[in-house]
Enzyme design. Sequence first.
Site, PDB file in Angstrom:
ATOM      1  N   ASP A   7       0.860  -1.189   0.015  1.00  0.00           N
ATOM      2  CA  ASP A   7      -0.177  -0.168   0.013  1.00  0.00           C
ATOM      3  C   ASP A   7       0.943   1.212   0.054  1.00  0.00           C
ATOM      4  O   ASP A   7       1.219   1.512   1.025  1.00  0.00           O
ATOM      5  CB  ASP A   7      -0.967  -0.167   1.416  1.00  0.00           C
ATOM      6  CG  ASP A   7      -1.994   1.075   1.221  1.00  0.00           C
ATOM      7  OD1 ASP A   7      -2.274   1.608   0.311  1.00  0.00           O
ATOM      8  OD2 ASP A   7      -2.007   1.622   2.315  1.00  0.00           O
ATOM      9  N   GLU A  68      -0.998  -1.212  -5.015  1.00  0.00           N
ATOM     10  CA  GLU A  68      -2.124  -0.424  -5.105  1.00  0.00           C
ATOM     11  C   GLU A  68      -2.090   0.593  -6.303  1.00  0.00           C
ATOM     12  O   GLU A  68      -1.073   1.291  -6.407  1.00  0.00           O
ATOM     13  CB  GLU A  68      -2.831   0.471  -3.899  1.00  0.00           C
ATOM     14  CG  GLU A  68      -4.120   0.924  -4.026  1.00  0.00           C
ATOM     15  CD  GLU A  68      -4.578   1.878  -3.078  1.00  0.00           C
ATOM     16  OE1 GLU A  68      -4.790   0.755  -2.071  1.00  0.00           O
ATOM     17  OE2 GLU A  68      -4.753   3.105  -2.999  1.00  0.00           O
ATOM     18  N   ASP A 141      -2.382   0.998   7.036  1.00  0.00           N
ATOM     19  CA  ASP A 141      -1.471   0.816   5.842  1.00  0.00           C
ATOM     20  C   ASP A 141      -1.094  -0.629   5.487  1.00  0.00           C
ATOM     21  O   ASP A 141      -1.150  -1.111   4.602  1.00  0.00           O
ATOM     22  CB  ASP A 141      -0.481   1.666   5.958  1.00  0.00           C
ATOM     23  CG  ASP A 141      -0.694   2.992   6.182  1.00  0.00           C
ATOM     24  OD1 ASP A 141      -0.514   3.999   5.409  1.00  0.00           O
ATOM     25  OD2 ASP A 141      -0.952   3.182   7.375  1.00  0.00           O
TER      26      ASP A 141
END
Lengths: 173, 173
Positions: A7, A68, A141
């Site tokens: 992430d 991501e 996260d």
Amino acid sequence: MRVLGVDPGLTRCGIGVVEGSPGRPCQLISYEAVTTDPAAELPARLLRLDERLGELLATHRPDGVAVERVFSQHNVRTVMGTAQAGAVAVLAAARAGIPVELYTPSEVKAAVTGSGQAGKAQVTAMVTRLLRLTEAPRPADAADALALAICHVWRGGTRAKFAAAAAKSGGAA
Amino acid sequence: MRVLGVDPGLTRCGIGVVEGSPGRPCQLISYEAVTTDPAAELPARLLRLDERLGELLATHRPDGVAVERVFSQHNVRTVMGTAQAGAVAVLAAARAGIPVELYTPSEVKAAVTGSGQAGKAQVTAMVTRLLRLTEAPRPADAADALALAICHVWRGGTRAKFAAAAAKSGGAA
């Protein structure tokens, strides 16, 4: 297959490693948040992130990396750092010869909660349940990175098969 | 000092290398635009850019690298690729142990034309004149990269001195 999820973030980059196969529960291997000092210069921050990612890729030797996909419509104030951290992660995997797949936040949410509109708390709750953990991974996260890794195990397996088949038949992977 | 300038872009990344010292004319060493296939996957594109940058840093051994500072206010459609390519350039220099400085487009324009609001054509014309070239460097990305390198020679020398002085006196560089 073992998957390392990222992430991306410049101040805090979530990393999560899971192992599993499509349709079966995944197993937690490891998670953490790599942090860099917001007061430090950009080169030092990107280097720190690159070095830690390199260590984690060497330690866990994942079969795939899931990052991501960042959109410019996101928070304008943080989007540049996110894009830069994402590029470092994608490049680190590519340099290590590990296949990378990018997923939108909606794809990840849909994979782990069934809804592309799920909130952060719901994603964390499902990650905790899916990995059969006694408490939620922190920070958020890291939970998001684990969700990305789970998403890739469940969806990426299929994509990887398609890619392998395409490569075998001479098409573009 | 020898400086390698980078006008970051994912499809076309301008690179320009000049040599000179503050207040004196710079000399052209080399320029090019590194291109990646827009149809290729992101990992392959970042890897291609990283590899070519690594080759150029090894070949030209610059004393400093100047990269355009990307703002999210730019063209939303291309800003992500620009941020990603910029991160690859900054990281490549950091990994090679070469100091990196970031400059805004206005700083670069002001350095080479005297006006932070100068247009692209004016920047290219001044780069051509300042390097005493018989024709304008093409593509425009390469001319912009040369402008960054010239800007760094003229301004970066001073910054580097401040940084060295600060480091010597025990302060943060």
